[in-house]
Motif scaffolding. Structure first.
Motif, PDB file in Angstrom:
ATOM      1  N   LEU A  26     -34.310 -25.020 -20.963  1.00 33.35           N
ATOM      2  CA  LEU A  26     -33.863 -23.903 -20.131  1.00 33.35           C
ATOM      3  C   LEU A  26     -32.429 -24.134 -19.636  1.00 33.35           C
ATOM      4  O   LEU A  26     -31.607 -23.219 -19.626  1.00 33.35           O
ATOM      5  N   LEU A  27     -32.147 -25.386 -19.260  1.00 30.36           N
ATOM      6  CA  LEU A  27     -30.809 -25.715 -18.757  1.00 30.36           C
ATOM      7  C   LEU A  27     -29.746 -25.393 -19.797  1.00 30.36           C
ATOM      8  O   LEU A  27     -28.768 -24.706 -19.512  1.00 30.36           O
ATOM      9  N   PHE A  28     -29.944 -25.871 -21.031  1.00 29.76           N
ATOM     10  CA  PHE A  28     -28.932 -25.656 -22.054  1.00 29.76           C
ATOM     11  C   PHE A  28     -28.805 -24.180 -22.419  1.00 29.76           C
ATOM     12  O   PHE A  28     -27.708 -23.681 -22.708  1.00 29.76           O
ATOM     13  N   GLU A  29     -29.942 -23.465 -22.373  1.00 29.18           N
ATOM     14  CA  GLU A  29     -29.916 -22.022 -22.622  1.00 29.18           C
ATOM     15  C   GLU A  29     -29.005 -21.338 -21.600  1.00 29.18           C
ATOM     16  O   GLU A  29     -28.129 -20.551 -21.950  1.00 29.18           O
ATOM     17  N   ARG A  30     -29.222 -21.682 -20.321  1.00 31.80           N
ATOM     18  CA  ARG A  30     -28.430 -21.054 -19.252  1.00 31.80           C
ATOM     19  C   ARG A  30     -26.969 -21.468 -19.331  1.00 31.80           C
ATOM     20  O   ARG A  30     -26.069 -20.658 -19.108  1.00 31.80           O
ATOM     21  N   LEU A  31     -26.727 -22.744 -19.656  1.00 25.33           N
ATOM     22  CA  LEU A  31     -25.341 -23.204 -19.767  1.00 25.33           C
ATOM     23  C   LEU A  31     -24.640 -22.472 -20.890  1.00 25.33           C
ATOM     24  O   LEU A  31     -23.483 -22.062 -20.763  1.00 25.33           O
ATOM     25  N   ASP A  32     -25.370 -22.279 -22.018  1.00 23.40           N
ATOM     26  CA  ASP A  32     -24.798 -21.556 -23.160  1.00 23.40           C
ATOM     27  C   ASP A  32     -24.378 -20.155 -22.759  1.00 23.40           C
ATOM     28  O   ASP A  32     -23.237 -19.753 -22.966  1.00 23.40           O
ATOM     29  N   SER A  33     -25.305 -19.431 -22.135  1.00 26.27           N
ATOM     30  CA  SER A  33     -24.994 -18.028 -21.839  1.00 26.27           C
ATOM     31  C   SER A  33     -23.944 -17.924 -20.737  1.00 26.27           C
ATOM     32  O   SER A  33     -23.147 -16.994 -20.723  1.00 26.27           O
ATOM     33  N   ALA A  34     -23.939 -18.903 -19.825  1.00 28.25           N
ATOM     34  CA  ALA A  34     -22.963 -18.816 -18.720  1.00 28.25           C
ATOM     35  C   ALA A  34     -21.552 -19.177 -19.171  1.00 28.25           C
ATOM     36  O   ALA A  34     -20.580 -18.788 -18.535  1.00 28.25           O
ATOM     37  N   THR A  35     -21.426 -19.948 -20.263  1.00 24.28           N
ATOM     38  CA  THR A  35     -20.088 -20.387 -20.670  1.00 24.28           C
ATOM     39  C   THR A  35     -19.526 -19.582 -21.834  1.00 24.28           C
ATOM     40  O   THR A  35     -18.341 -19.695 -22.128  1.00 24.28           O
ATOM     41  N   THR A  36     -20.366 -18.752 -22.496  1.00 24.02           N
ATOM     42  CA  THR A  36     -19.798 -17.939 -23.575  1.00 24.02           C
ATOM     43  C   THR A  36     -18.943 -16.845 -22.938  1.00 24.02           C
ATOM     44  O   THR A  36     -19.306 -16.255 -21.928  1.00 24.02           O
ATOM     45  N   GLY A  37     -17.781 -16.624 -23.542  1.00 25.15           N
ATOM     46  CA  GLY A  37     -16.893 -15.582 -23.038  1.00 25.15           C
ATOM     47  C   GLY A  37     -15.993 -16.052 -21.910  1.00 25.15           C
ATOM     48  O   GLY A  37     -15.254 -15.262 -21.341  1.00 25.15           O
ATOM     49  N   LEU A  38     -16.040 -17.343 -21.583  1.00 30.59           N
ATOM     50  CA  LEU A  38     -15.172 -17.841 -20.510  1.00 30.59           C
ATOM     51  C   LEU A  38     -13.746 -18.091 -20.987  1.00 30.59           C
ATOM     52  O   LEU A  38     -12.842 -18.282 -20.184  1.00 30.59           O
ATOM     53  N   ASP A  39     -13.570 -18.129 -22.318  1.00 35.27           N
ATOM     54  CA  ASP A  39     -12.247 -18.364 -22.897  1.00 35.27           C
ATOM     55  C   ASP A  39     -11.707 -19.758 -22.570  1.00 35.27           C
ATOM     56  O   ASP A  39     -10.530 -19.948 -22.315  1.00 35.27           O
ATOM     57  N   VAL A  40     -12.621 -20.747 -22.552  1.00 35.47           N
ATOM     58  CA  VAL A  40     -12.205 -22.148 -22.430  1.00 35.47           C
ATOM     59  C   VAL A  40     -13.068 -22.975 -23.380  1.00 35.47           C
ATOM     60  O   VAL A  40     -14.175 -22.562 -23.721  1.00 35.47           O
ATOM     61  N   ALA A  41     -12.547 -24.114 -23.814  1.00 38.69           N
ATOM     62  CA  ALA A  41     -13.378 -25.044 -24.566  1.00 38.69           C
ATOM     63  C   ALA A  41     -14.321 -25.724 -23.574  1.00 38.69           C
ATOM     64  O   ALA A  41     -13.950 -25.922 -22.419  1.00 38.69           O
ATOM     65  N   VAL A  42     -15.534 -26.057 -24.013  1.00 43.02           N
ATOM     66  CA  VAL A  42     -16.519 -26.621 -23.089  1.00 43.02           C
ATOM     67  C   VAL A  42     -17.031 -27.953 -23.605  1.00 43.02           C
ATOM     68  O   VAL A  42     -17.273 -28.114 -24.798  1.00 43.02           O
ATOM     69  N   GLU A  43     -17.133 -28.936 -22.706  1.00 49.99           N
ATOM     70  CA  GLU A  43     -17.880 -30.151 -23.040  1.00 49.99           C
ATOM     71  C   GLU A  43     -18.944 -30.328 -21.970  1.00 49.99           C
ATOM     72  O   GLU A  43     -18.729 -30.010 -20.803  1.00 49.99           O
ATOM     73  N   ILE A  44     -20.105 -30.786 -22.397  1.00 49.96           N
ATOM     74  CA  ILE A  44     -21.199 -30.976 -21.452  1.00 49.96           C
ATOM     75  C   ILE A  44     -21.508 -32.469 -21.393  1.00 49.96           C
ATOM     76  O   ILE A  44     -21.995 -33.052 -22.354  1.00 49.96           O
ATOM     77  N   VAL A  45     -21.150 -33.087 -20.264  1.00 49.90           N
ATOM     78  CA  VAL A  45     -21.379 -34.523 -20.107  1.00 49.90           C
ATOM     79  C   VAL A  45     -22.696 -34.718 -19.361  1.00 49.90           C
ATOM     80  O   VAL A  45     -22.799 -34.423 -18.174  1.00 49.90           O
ATOM     81  N   CYS A  46     -23.703 -35.195 -20.084  1.00 44.49           N
ATOM     82  CA  CYS A  46     -25.007 -35.417 -19.460  1.00 44.49           C
ATOM     83  C   CYS A  46     -25.137 -36.904 -19.136  1.00 44.49           C
ATOM     84  O   CYS A  46     -24.923 -37.757 -19.992  1.00 44.49           O
ATOM     85  N   VAL A  47     -25.471 -37.206 -17.893  1.00 41.02           N
ATOM     86  CA  VAL A  47     -25.651 -38.603 -17.507  1.00 41.02           C
ATOM     87  C   VAL A  47     -27.135 -38.854 -17.330  1.00 41.02           C
ATOM     88  O   VAL A  47     -27.772 -38.253 -16.460  1.00 41.02           O
ATOM     89  N   ASP A  48     -27.683 -39.707 -18.197  1.00 43.00           N
ATOM     90  CA  ASP A  48     -29.089 -40.046 -18.023  1.00 43.00           C
ATOM     91  C   ASP A  48     -29.178 -41.210 -17.044  1.00 43.00           C
ATOM     92  O   ASP A  48     -28.788 -42.323 -17.347  1.00 43.00           O
ATOM     93  N   ASP A  49     -29.705 -40.913 -15.866  1.00 47.44           N
ATOM     94  CA  ASP A  49     -29.754 -41.912 -14.792  1.00 47.44           C
ATOM     95  C   ASP A  49     -31.095 -42.647 -14.843  1.00 47.44           C
ATOM     96  O   ASP A  49     -31.930 -42.482 -13.973  1.00 47.44           O
ATOM     97  N   GLY A  50     -31.280 -43.429 -15.899  1.00 46.26           N
ATOM     98  CA  GLY A  50     -32.492 -44.237 -16.021  1.00 46.26           C
ATOM     99  C   GLY A  50     -33.782 -43.441 -16.004  1.00 46.26           C
ATOM    100  O   GLY A  50     -34.742 -43.838 -15.350  1.00 46.26           O
ATOM    101  N   SER A  51     -33.826 -42.340 -16.740  1.00 44.22           N
ATOM    102  CA  SER A  51     -35.049 -41.526 -16.781  1.00 44.22           C
ATOM    103  C   SER A  51     -36.175 -42.288 -17.463  1.00 44.22           C
ATOM    104  O   SER A  51     -35.949 -43.065 -18.387  1.00 44.22           O
TER     105      SER A  51
END
Ligand code: UDP
Ligand code: MG
Length: 319
Positions: A26-51
């Motif tokens: 769900l997170l990536f779905e929302r990030l995708d739709s929220a960042t399309t059309g922003l007219d910027v390149a996007v990087e998604i830095v995920c930090v796995d905090d010892g899950s």
């Protein structure tokens, strides 16, 4: 009025994650739709905090399928502040947005953040107007903490502002220069200054999973924040000492006069006991507070790194 343009710029999203496997799709779905059309390149830095759940495995799959996704896996659970620090260190964008994995920081707000950034604001933070998704006790304790913090600290935290914000590269570099190990991010965000603006939003409930913050952890967190930004709890004892000394002098004078006027009195055991116990208690509290600071100084002096990275995924050759 636009003073800078987003075209050609890169936006880094920094997401600290601890046992968030349930909500990742769900997170990536929302990030995708929220960042399309922003007219910027996007990087998604995920930090796995010892899950301990499937978070890292899921992130690995994501990173393989999506070149915007990069993963920093910490060697164990270091806590959200450390995870966020790791993410800010790894982010390479011209603008950086830290946000929670549970979608309590709605990514749709980033469009508004960007517009204000273009107007020249270096920090655009979300202001939670509606926290009804948090429990009553959580809101009350949070409110007490903010009032206490802002009353004591020289660098007030804007009311109801969280970590969710957009920062210019210059601000991120400033944060990276702060050498302290105890990273109370909200306080540091405020300390660095720059031109800041707030955008109000209603905080939605957690999308999936459960919070990993217990009240015990929150209490320690509050103490970390207070001790990092004010020494008022240390200084107050000078005042307490001076007032006690004054009272003692006054009482001594009263006793002397009484002996001269009405003669020698039979000393009271009970009142003596109360004074002794009270003075003892005050001293113990003062010592305890001193201990809070000394302990934290010890942590800082040891110079251990804020976090340790076990693995970096998707950063390419320069990683
Ligand atoms: N988080 C983390 N390390 C921890 C605890 C939490 O990276 O030790 C992350 C968590 O995965 C989430 C964010 O920090 O992305 C906020 O945590 P949570 O939603 O549990 O806190 P709350 O919203 O209740 O304050
Ligand atoms: Mg949350």
């Amino acid at each position: 009025m636009t003073v800078r343009a987003r075209t050609g710029k890169t936006l880094s999203l920094v997401v600290p994650m601890h046992d968030e496997a349930d909500g990742l799709a769900l997170l990536f779905e929302r990030l995708d739709s929220a960042t399309t059309g922003l007219d910027v390149a996007v990087e998604i830095v995920c930090v796995d905090d010892g899950s301990r759940d499937g978070t890292l495995a899921a992130l690995r799959d994501r990173a393989a399928a999506d070149e915007r996704v990069r993963v920093v896996a910490l060697s164990r659970n270091f806590g959200k502040e450390a995870a966020l620090t790791a993410g800010l260190d790894a982010a390479r964008g011209d603008m950086v947005v830290p946000l929670d994995a549970d979608l309590q920081d709605p990514p749709e707000l980033i469009a508004e953040f960007l517009a204000l950034w273009e107007q020249g604001y270096d920090v655009v933070y979300g202001v939670r107007t509606d926290r009804s998704s948090d429990s009553f006790t959580k809101r009350q304790t949070a409110s007490i903490f903010y009032r206490l913090f802002n009353g004591l600290s020289d660098y007030p935290i804007p009311d109801s502002a969280g970590d969710f914000r957009l920062m210019d590269r210059a601000v991120v570099e400033a944060l990276k220069q702060l050498p302290e190990r105890n990273r109370f991010m909200k306080g540091l965000f405020s300390w660095v200054g720059f031109r800041q603006a707030g955008v109000p939003y209603a905080r939605p409930p957690r999308a999936a999973g459960g919070t990993s913050w217990s009240y015990r952890k929150l209490f320690r967190f509050a103490l970390d924040g207070l001790t990092a930004f004010t020494t008022a709890p240390l200084r107050v004892w000078t005042g307490v000492g001076v007032v006690s000394a004054l009272l003692a002098v006054i009482w001594a004078l009263v006793l002397i006069v009484r002996v001269l006027v009405v003669g020698r009195d039979v000393p009271g055991y009970a009142s003596l006991m109360v004074v002794i116990l009270f003075a003892f208690a005050i001293q113990m509290i003062a010592l305890g507070i001193l201990g809070e600071y000394v302990g934290r100084m010890y942590q800082e002096v040891k110079q251990r790194p804020t976090y340790l990275v076990r693995e970096r995924i998707g950063f390419g050759e320069d990683a």
